[in-house]
Write a protein that holds these residues in place. Structure first.
Motif, short mmCIF file in Angstrom:
data_model
loop_
_atom_site.label_atom_id
_atom_site.label_comp_id
_atom_site.label_asym_id
_atom_site.label_seq_id
_atom_site.Cartn_x
_atom_site.Cartn_y
_atom_site.Cartn_z
N MET B 1 0.56 -1.30 0.16
CA MET B 1 -0.23 -0.16 -0.07
C MET B 1 0.51 1.60 0.14
N LEU B 2 0.87 2.73 -0.78
CA LEU B 2 1.00 3.65 -0.86
C LEU B 2 1.79 4.26 0.32
N LEU B 3 0.66 4.11 1.56
CA LEU B 3 1.40 5.04 2.86
C LEU B 3 2.36 3.75 3.41
N THR B 4 2.29 2.62 3.28
CA THR B 4 3.12 2.01 3.62
C THR B 4 4.29 1.71 3.18
N SER B 5 4.59 1.91 1.96
CA SER B 5 5.42 2.38 1.36
C SER B 5 6.23 3.13 1.85
N LEU B 6 5.42 4.93 2.06
CA LEU B 6 6.04 6.42 2.23
C LEU B 6 6.63 6.55 3.33
N TYR B 7 5.76 5.75 4.14
CA TYR B 7 6.17 5.53 5.78
C TYR B 7 7.38 4.60 5.74
N ILE B 8 8.27 3.94 4.83
CA ILE B 8 8.60 3.58 5.37
C ILE B 8 10.42 4.38 4.40
N VAL B 9 10.01 4.88 3.33
CA VAL B 9 10.64 6.10 3.22
C VAL B 9 11.34 6.86 4.53
N GLY B 10 10.14 7.32 4.97
CA GLY B 10 10.31 8.32 6.05
C GLY B 10 11.16 8.11 7.17
N ILE B 11 10.63 6.70 7.50
CA ILE B 11 11.20 6.03 8.71
C ILE B 11 12.76 6.13 8.20
N THR B 12 13.21 6.08 7.42
CA THR B 12 14.94 5.80 7.04
C THR B 12 15.32 7.10 6.58
N ALA B 13 14.38 7.99 6.40
CA ALA B 13 15.34 9.51 6.23
C ALA B 13 15.10 10.23 8.05
N GLU B 14 14.39 10.31 8.85
CA GLU B 14 14.15 10.57 10.20
C GLU B 14 14.71 9.88 10.88
N GLY B 15 14.86 8.02 10.84
CA GLY B 15 16.45 8.02 11.49
C GLY B 15 17.57 8.47 10.72
N MET B 16 17.82 8.25 9.65
CA MET B 16 19.49 8.75 9.37
C MET B 16 19.79 10.88 10.18
N SER B 17 18.73 11.23 9.53
CA SER B 17 18.83 12.18 10.37
C SER B 17 19.32 12.58 11.81
N GLY B 18 18.39 11.38 12.61
CA GLY B 18 18.48 11.05 13.70
C GLY B 18 19.91 10.81 14.41
N ALA B 19 20.99 10.49 13.24
CA ALA B 19 21.71 9.97 13.38
C ALA B 19 22.83 11.10 13.62
N LEU B 20 22.91 11.12 12.35
CA LEU B 20 23.84 12.43 12.27
C LEU B 20 23.47 13.48 13.49
N ALA B 21 22.54 13.47 14.29
CA ALA B 21 22.63 14.19 15.68
C ALA B 21 23.42 13.81 16.75
N ALA B 22 22.94 12.35 16.71
CA ALA B 22 24.05 11.90 17.58
C ALA B 22 25.44 12.06 17.12
N GLY B 23 25.81 11.94 15.83
CA GLY B 23 27.12 12.02 16.00
C GLY B 23 27.74 12.97 16.17
N ARG B 24 27.39 14.18 16.52
CA ARG B 24 27.18 15.91 16.70
C ARG B 24 27.66 15.74 18.04
N HIS B 25 27.07 14.90 19.21
CA HIS B 25 26.89 14.65 20.07
C HIS B 25 28.26 13.56 20.84
N ASN B 26 28.91 13.02 19.97
CA ASN B 26 30.06 11.95 20.02
C ASN B 26 30.08 10.60 20.62
N MET B 27 28.10 9.90 20.38
CA MET B 27 27.81 9.02 20.71
C MET B 27 28.17 7.76 20.08
N ASP B 28 28.21 6.97 21.25
CA ASP B 28 28.11 5.77 20.68
C ASP B 28 27.21 4.97 20.11
N TRP B 29 27.75 4.15 19.15
CA TRP B 29 26.89 3.12 18.30
C TRP B 29 25.22 2.91 19.11
#
Lengths: 209, 209, 209
Positions: B1-29
């Motif tokens: 379904m359209l919404l599910t596919s877009l949802y997966i793209v959405g959480i991937t993009a948000e996850g990546m932006s979250g990871a960059l934010a964590a990197g700015r604070h020198n966090m571990d994995w």
């Protein structure tokens, strides 16, 4: 029961460490008790709220809150005495981490057939108390930066899932045996991580501007 | 379904932006993965907990968590490559915002006859992930200070309520049509807001002492 | 009903104080409205989520949210006018504290036969709104450091439990009478605490290194 006794030791140790954190920020007694409770029972509460697992442990057993409050107030009377036993604390905290993880794994195991929620439940129960403690003290959670901690919960949770799976499909194991195995391995793994300063790789990202 | 596919793209993009934010604070994995998960699925989790809407999406579908974790770890390997596509990110984030808002509106619409909870659900789902990300990094949430963001969710949620109301009372519209209309308008509105630096008025208050 | 009217006055006052806090951090209107809502209804929401008491008040009555939003936006138009009535605010806030505590005690009283959850419910409802306000502004909660505040909730909650217990076992008291007694005592106790700068002892701990 073994798990309950260890759980009580765990929340007592976590409560005391929470009280010391509150003391570092000059909080009053309410702040001390609040931070102690959040550190000791916050992880389990977040897990239960996310999993819809009601009633929460401390709602059904307010005596656990009393124990944490007592430990917190006691810590305010003898902070340096408590802090002098830093090593004892690390050991108790390691045990608390293992116990919390096993309890979290047990709560989560029925939520998804893959066992993924047992692992997530172990991690949330193990680390969220400390995360909340640091958030309420307005600082970046320590657990994101120091030695293996969440990884131990992950290990314990995974181990629990594997044992349960083997027990269900191949040869039945006693529940207590599974619990003791997971507890011991988590406990030892944490002590080894502290001893040898084992940590996850760090991710450092500086935006180019 | 359209919404599910877009949802997966959405959480991937948000996850990546979250990871960059964590990197700015020198966090571990663990910190990286935690911040990524909170950014990607925190908004929906807060919504479901407040609305009593169990089980949470990621409890029923742990595979979503795996996707976010993978995106986060990938980001730690190629941070500057990811960051170079800043514009692509803003576009994906705009799409994620629109998708999250529509999903939130659908969850909330049955909770109150006025449709108010659809609007609230849209806003919570759209913005709370970013708010939690910033709280766990111990800084004031960006969403309280930058271009139109929560307002887009408000717009999408209101539009969804109006469409549903028209559909129920005047002439029936296809659900997919409603979803696509809300998604497109939210997406375009967000891009326009970024392009022209549209923001809400700011409130500055300095206590006289 | 009396409690509902006082509740509305309470959330209005809390919403205005939340808006002023947001203004101190130069937030935009969304930030102002968000902080105001969190301050006014966050305590009750946390209580209901922890107790599994669904639906939340503002989900069933979105009009309460509207009132808080309106109070918040109004505050951005006339901040110094609002701030000039600082004393009025302290009085309204004291009343809000007493009302929130009584409501929290009523929600919690049935959860555990000991009445412990009535006391916990009173404290959570009374203080968590302010705690969340400060967390979302990235600072250590004020309530951990200033005059008696949580203690007033504790007093009100305990008083409520005692009255209910007497009423159930010895001689029946009218519910409204119990409510008015608890409200008045809490209200007066808070004003006395402000007037004489009564506070809990503070715990200061500096690690020796």
């Amino acid at each position: 029961m073994l798990l309950t006794s260890l759980y009580i030791v765990g929340i007592t140790a976590e409560g005391m460490s929470g009280a010391l954190a509150a003391g570092r920020h000059n909080m009053d007694w309410f702040g001390v008790v609040f931070i102690a409770c959040v550190t000791a029972i916050g992880g389990g509460s977040i897990r239960d709220v996310l999993f819809g697992h009601y009633p929460l442990t401390w709602v059904a057993h307010p005596e656990y809150l009393l124990i944490v409050c007592f430990a917190a107030i006691l810590t305010t009377r003898i902070p340096y005495f408590v802090a002098r036993f830093e090593r004892t604390f690390l050991v108790l905290d390691a045990m608390g981490l293992a116990v919390f993880s096993v309890i979290g794994a047990r709560v989560g195991i029925d939520l998804h057939p893959s066992g993924a929620m047992a692992v997530i439940g172990a991690v949330i129960t193990g680390v969220f108390g400390g995360i909340l403690r640091d958030i309420f003290c307005a600082r970046i959670p320590l657990v994101f930066q120091k030695e293996l901690y969440a990884s131990i919960s992950l290990l314990v949770g995974s181990l629990y899932v594997v044992c349960e799976w083997i027990s269900a499909n191949y040869f039945a194991m006693n529940q207590n045996l599974i619990i003791i195995a997971c507890l011991s391995i988590g406990f030892v793994a944490r002590l080894v991580a502290i001893r040898y300063h084992l940590g996850l790789p760090t991710f450092k990202y500086t935006p180019k501007s």
